[in-house]
Design a protein around this motif. Sequence first.
Motif, PDB file in Angstrom:
ATOM      1  N   ASP A 185     -77.910 -61.824 -19.693  1.00  0.00           N
ATOM      2  CA  ASP A 185     -79.158 -61.667 -18.939  1.00  0.00           C
ATOM      3  C   ASP A 185     -80.231 -60.991 -19.789  1.00  0.00           C
ATOM      4  O   ASP A 185     -81.404 -61.348 -19.724  1.00  0.00           O
ATOM      5  N   VAL A 186     -79.828 -60.020 -20.600  1.00  0.00           N
ATOM      6  CA  VAL A 186     -80.769 -59.366 -21.507  1.00  0.00           C
ATOM      7  C   VAL A 186     -81.302 -60.369 -22.519  1.00  0.00           C
ATOM      8  O   VAL A 186     -82.500 -60.391 -22.826  1.00  0.00           O
ATOM      9  N   ALA A 187     -80.421 -61.243 -23.013  1.00  0.00           N
ATOM     10  CA  ALA A 187     -80.852 -62.280 -23.965  1.00  0.00           C
ATOM     11  C   ALA A 187     -81.836 -63.245 -23.308  1.00  0.00           C
ATOM     12  O   ALA A 187     -82.815 -63.657 -23.935  1.00  0.00           O
ATOM     13  N   GLU A 188     -81.591 -63.597 -22.042  1.00  0.00           N
ATOM     14  CA  GLU A 188     -82.521 -64.470 -21.314  1.00  0.00           C
ATOM     15  C   GLU A 188     -83.894 -63.814 -21.188  1.00  0.00           C
ATOM     16  O   GLU A 188     -84.928 -64.459 -21.384  1.00  0.00           O
ATOM     17  N   LEU A 189     -83.910 -62.527 -20.867  1.00  0.00           N
ATOM     18  CA  LEU A 189     -85.188 -61.806 -20.766  1.00  0.00           C
ATOM     19  C   LEU A 189     -85.883 -61.734 -22.114  1.00  0.00           C
ATOM     20  O   LEU A 189     -87.110 -61.848 -22.197  1.00  0.00           O
ATOM     21  N   ASP A 190     -85.118 -61.558 -23.165  1.00  0.00           N
ATOM     22  CA  ASP A 190     -85.690 -61.507 -24.514  1.00  0.00           C
ATOM     23  C   ASP A 190     -86.341 -62.841 -24.878  1.00  0.00           C
ATOM     24  O   ASP A 190     -87.459 -62.879 -25.401  1.00  0.00           O
ATOM     25  N   ARG A 191     -85.663 -63.938 -24.578  1.00  0.00           N
ATOM     26  CA  ARG A 191     -86.240 -65.261 -24.866  1.00  0.00           C
ATOM     27  C   ARG A 191     -87.496 -65.507 -24.022  1.00  0.00           C
ATOM     28  O   ARG A 191     -88.490 -66.052 -24.520  1.00  0.00           O
ATOM     29  N   ALA A 192     -87.461 -65.098 -22.764  1.00  0.00           N
ATOM     30  CA  ALA A 192     -88.641 -65.267 -21.906  1.00  0.00           C
ATOM     31  C   ALA A 192     -89.801 -64.428 -22.428  1.00  0.00           C
ATOM     32  O   ALA A 192     -90.954 -64.878 -22.442  1.00  0.00           O
ATOM     33  N   SER A 193     -89.503 -63.223 -22.899  1.00  0.00           N
ATOM     34  CA  SER A 193     -90.538 -62.358 -23.470  1.00  0.00           C
ATOM     35  C   SER A 193     -91.148 -63.003 -24.706  1.00  0.00           C
ATOM     36  O   SER A 193     -92.382 -62.999 -24.878  1.00  0.00           O
ATOM     37  N   ASN A 194     -90.324 -63.568 -25.567  1.00  0.00           N
ATOM     38  CA  ASN A 194     -90.832 -64.252 -26.762  1.00  0.00           C
ATOM     39  C   ASN A 194     -91.708 -65.440 -26.391  1.00  0.00           C
ATOM     40  O   ASN A 194     -92.740 -65.683 -27.024  1.00  0.00           O
ATOM     41  N   ALA A 195     -91.307 -66.184 -25.374  1.00  0.00           N
ATOM     42  CA  ALA A 195     -92.104 -67.334 -24.934  1.00  0.00           C
ATOM     43  C   ALA A 195     -93.462 -66.884 -24.408  1.00  0.00           C
ATOM     44  O   ALA A 195     -94.495 -67.496 -24.708  1.00  0.00           O
ATOM     45  N   ILE A 196     -93.483 -65.810 -23.630  1.00  0.00           N
ATOM     46  CA  ILE A 196     -94.752 -65.292 -23.091  1.00  0.00           C
ATOM     47  C   ILE A 196     -95.661 -64.837 -24.231  1.00  0.00           C
ATOM     48  O   ILE A 196     -96.867 -65.121 -24.230  1.00  0.00           O
ATOM     49  N   GLN A 197     -95.104 -64.139 -25.219  1.00  0.00           N
ATOM     50  CA  GLN A 197     -95.905 -63.692 -26.363  1.00  0.00           C
ATOM     51  C   GLN A 197     -96.466 -64.880 -27.141  1.00  0.00           C
ATOM     52  O   GLN A 197     -97.624 -64.861 -27.563  1.00  0.00           O
ATOM     53  N   THR A 198     -95.667 -65.914 -27.310  1.00  0.00           N
ATOM     54  CA  THR A 198     -96.123 -67.094 -28.046  1.00  0.00           C
ATOM     55  C   THR A 198     -97.251 -67.801 -27.302  1.00  0.00           C
ATOM     56  O   THR A 198     -98.272 -68.170 -27.900  1.00  0.00           O
ATOM     57  N   ILE A 199     -97.083 -67.979 -26.002  1.00  0.00           N
ATOM     58  CA  ILE A 199     -98.114 -68.650 -25.206  1.00  0.00           C
ATOM     59  C   ILE A 199     -99.408 -67.844 -25.195  1.00  0.00           C
ATOM     60  O   ILE A 199    -100.500 -68.393 -25.358  1.00  0.00           O
ATOM     61  N   SER A 200     -99.283 -66.529 -25.037  1.00  0.00           N
ATOM     62  CA  SER A 200    -100.503 -65.711 -25.030  1.00  0.00           C
ATOM     63  C   SER A 200    -101.207 -65.753 -26.381  1.00  0.00           C
ATOM     64  O   SER A 200    -102.435 -65.768 -26.459  1.00  0.00           O
ATOM     65  N   ARG A 201    -100.444 -65.817 -27.477  1.00  0.00           N
ATOM     66  CA  ARG A 201    -101.043 -65.914 -28.808  1.00  0.00           C
ATOM     67  C   ARG A 201    -101.756 -67.256 -28.975  1.00  0.00           C
ATOM     68  O   ARG A 201    -102.843 -67.330 -29.545  1.00  0.00           O
ATOM     69  N   LEU A 202    -101.160 -68.343 -28.474  1.00  0.00           N
ATOM     70  CA  LEU A 202    -101.806 -69.660 -28.543  1.00  0.00           C
ATOM     71  C   LEU A 202    -103.138 -69.665 -27.788  1.00  0.00           C
ATOM     72  O   LEU A 202    -104.150 -70.173 -28.294  1.00  0.00           O
ATOM     73  N   VAL A 203    -103.136 -69.104 -26.589  1.00  0.00           N
ATOM     74  CA  VAL A 203    -104.380 -69.062 -25.800  1.00  0.00           C
ATOM     75  C   VAL A 203    -105.406 -68.174 -26.486  1.00  0.00           C
ATOM     76  O   VAL A 203    -106.582 -68.529 -26.589  1.00  0.00           O
ATOM     77  N   HIS A 204    -104.977 -67.023 -26.985  1.00  0.00           N
ATOM     78  CA  HIS A 204    -105.887 -66.109 -27.674  1.00  0.00           C
ATOM     79  C   HIS A 204    -106.511 -66.783 -28.893  1.00  0.00           C
ATOM     80  O   HIS A 204    -107.733 -66.725 -29.096  1.00  0.00           O
ATOM     81  N   ASN A 205    -105.676 -67.424 -29.705  1.00  0.00           N
ATOM     82  CA  ASN A 205    -106.200 -68.091 -30.894  1.00  0.00           C
ATOM     83  C   ASN A 205    -107.155 -69.217 -30.530  1.00  0.00           C
ATOM     84  O   ASN A 205    -108.167 -69.431 -31.207  1.00  0.00           O
ATOM     85  N   SER A 206    -106.841 -69.939 -29.464  1.00  0.00           N
ATOM     86  CA  SER A 206    -107.705 -71.031 -29.040  1.00  0.00           C
ATOM     87  C   SER A 206    -109.075 -70.523 -28.611  1.00  0.00           C
ATOM     88  O   SER A 206    -110.105 -71.114 -28.936  1.00  0.00           O
ATOM     89  N   ILE A 207    -109.083 -69.407 -27.905  1.00  0.00           N
ATOM     90  CA  ILE A 207    -110.350 -68.840 -27.423  1.00  0.00           C
ATOM     91  C   ILE A 207    -111.160 -68.263 -28.576  1.00  0.00           C
ATOM     92  O   ILE A 207    -112.380 -68.410 -28.640  1.00  0.00           O
ATOM     93  N   CYS A 208    -110.490 -67.620 -29.529  1.00  0.00           N
ATOM     94  CA  CYS A 208    -111.183 -66.942 -30.629  1.00  0.00           C
ATOM     95  C   CYS A 208    -111.475 -67.842 -31.825  1.00  0.00           C
ATOM     96  O   CYS A 208    -112.276 -67.484 -32.680  1.00  0.00           O
ATOM     97  N   GLU A 209    -110.843 -69.001 -31.907  1.00  0.00           N
ATOM     98  CA  GLU A 209    -110.973 -69.867 -33.083  1.00  0.00           C
ATOM     99  C   GLU A 209    -112.415 -70.284 -33.372  1.00  0.00           C
ATOM    100  O   GLU A 209    -112.836 -70.249 -34.533  1.00  0.00           O
ATOM    101  N   PRO A 210    -113.201 -70.683 -32.374  1.00  0.00           N
ATOM    102  CA  PRO A 210    -114.577 -71.088 -32.695  1.00  0.00           C
ATOM    103  C   PRO A 210    -115.383 -69.979 -33.369  1.00  0.00           C
ATOM    104  O   PRO A 210    -116.166 -70.234 -34.277  1.00  0.00           O
TER     105      PRO A 210
END
Length: 130
Positions: free
Chosen positions: A51-76
């Motif tokens: 269960d801890v590993a599942e939470l860790d993977r979910a946390s990594n996915a959230i960080q990756t998605i937030s980084r993608l959105v952040h980069n998309s907004i700031c890229e221009p």
Amino acid sequence: MSKAITASKPVTKPAASANLDHEQLNFKGAMMRDYMVADGEEELMHIASADVAELDRASNAIQTISRLVHNSICEPQMSGAEPLGFSAHVGLLNAMEVIGAHIGRLADSMREKNRDISELHRMMRGSSDE
């Protein structure tokens, strides 16, 4: 033989005495109460490493998605490149919703496992008292 670790009873319930001292180290006021502990549940939980590993993977996915959105907004502003389109942003937000639902189901599963373990401990304590 080592003694089994047992979970303690919830200590976040309000004290019965009318003269509570907020300066005591063990004082638990409204802001310190654990509202996730339901009546009859143990305060401490046994958590499986899977269960801890599942939470860790979910946390990594959230960080990756937030980084993608952040980069998309700031890229221009940073390089003049085009940001991701509307549909890509909606897709990423939908992915966040799916991950949030997964984390909710995982939390429910962890609580259910804890209830089962707590019940087993209660039964074991009851049979050893006889």
